[in-house]
Design a protein around this motif. Structure first.
Motif, mmCIF file in Angstrom:
data_model
loop_
_atom_site.group_PDB
_atom_site.id
_atom_site.type_symbol
_atom_site.label_atom_id
_atom_site.label_comp_id
_atom_site.label_asym_id
_atom_site.label_seq_id
_atom_site.Cartn_x
_atom_site.Cartn_y
_atom_site.Cartn_z
ATOM 1 N N ALA A 1 0.839 -1.204 0.000
ATOM 2 C CA ALA A 1 0.000 0.000 0.000
ATOM 3 C C ALA A 1 0.869 1.247 0.000
ATOM 4 N N TYR A 2 1.991 1.175 0.686
ATOM 5 C CA TYR A 2 2.893 2.330 0.767
ATOM 6 C C TYR A 2 3.497 2.640 -0.601
ATOM 7 N N VAL A 3 3.842 1.591 -1.365
ATOM 8 C CA VAL A 3 4.477 1.855 -2.664
ATOM 9 C C VAL A 3 3.452 2.001 -3.805
ATOM 10 N N ASN A 4 2.185 1.668 -3.539
ATOM 11 C CA ASN A 4 1.134 1.839 -4.564
ATOM 12 C C ASN A 4 -0.003 2.709 -4.010
ATOM 13 N N PRO A 5 0.325 3.927 -3.535
ATOM 14 C CA PRO A 5 -0.700 4.705 -2.831
ATOM 15 C C PRO A 5 -1.880 5.110 -3.711
#
Ligand SMILES: CC(C)(COP(=O)(O)OP(=O)(O)OC[C@H]1O[C@@H](n2cnc3c(N)ncnc32)[C@H](O)[C@@H]1OP(=O)(O)O)[C@@H](O)C(=O)NCCC(=O)NCCS
Length: 150
Positions: free
Chosen positions: A40-44
């Motif tokens: 989730a952090y890298v695909n916000p």
């Protein structure tokens, strides 16, 4: 009757979400929540991580992916991850989370949501079947691809 709520993953619930327990045998069917949090952090822009609270206690985690441009159709509007705490399983938390994700998908214009899971005895196949998912294919690795029409 207990109250179920869906809230965004946040600083106040991330530790509880990351330490959700599973029943013995279920670990092989789902990656640790920490993997989803990293994804989730890298695909916000496409990830939709949410926590389920039951009477204000964290009992579940679900993450959707909403990307109408995704090359593979099964990743356009999908459940990326779901898990419900061992003690909270079997009384509707999973259904609540999936239906909330389905509502979100509908509001974004999707006409179905998909999920990919491993078939097997302690796996989630019967759960997705009860919710109304139908098998639409199989990945090259033998995982089931299922879809819920909205
Ligand atoms: C799969 C999972 C999310 C289900 O959550 P849950 O809160 O226990 O499910 P619910 O109580 O909402 O169940 C909804 C329906 O599915 C049925 N169901 C759930 N798990 C089932 C199982 N293992 N076998 C048969 N039926 C099952 C329930 O009986 C219920 O049926 P009903 O509509 O007739 O009442 C939970 O078991 C889990 O976290 N499993 C481990 C992680 C996992 O495998 N995730 C999926 C990876 S893609």
């Amino acid at each position: 009757m207990s109250e179920l709520k869906l809230v965004e993953l946040s600083a106040s619930n991330i530790v509880a979400a990351n330490t959700l327990t599973l029943k013995p045998g279920q670990e092989q069917y789902v990656a640790p929540v920490s993997h989803s949090i990293a994804e989730a952090y890298v695909n916000p822009s496409t990830a939709w991580p949410r926590v389920v609270l039951e009477d204000d206690e964290v009992v579940g985690f679900i993450m959707g992916n909403f990307d109408p441009e995704a090359a593979e159709v099964e990743f356009r509007g999908c459940i990326w991850r779901i898990n419900v705490a061992a003690d909270a399983q079997g009384h509707g938390v999973g259904r609540f989370a999936v239906l909330a994700l389905a509502d979100e998908a509908r509001s974004r214009g999707f006409d179905r949501i998909t999920v990919i899971f491993e078939p097997g005895e302690d796996g989630p196949a019967a759960f997705f079947d009860r919710i109304g998912f139908e098998t639409i294919g199989e990945t090259p690795y033998g995982e089931t691809i299922a879809a819920l029409p909205l």
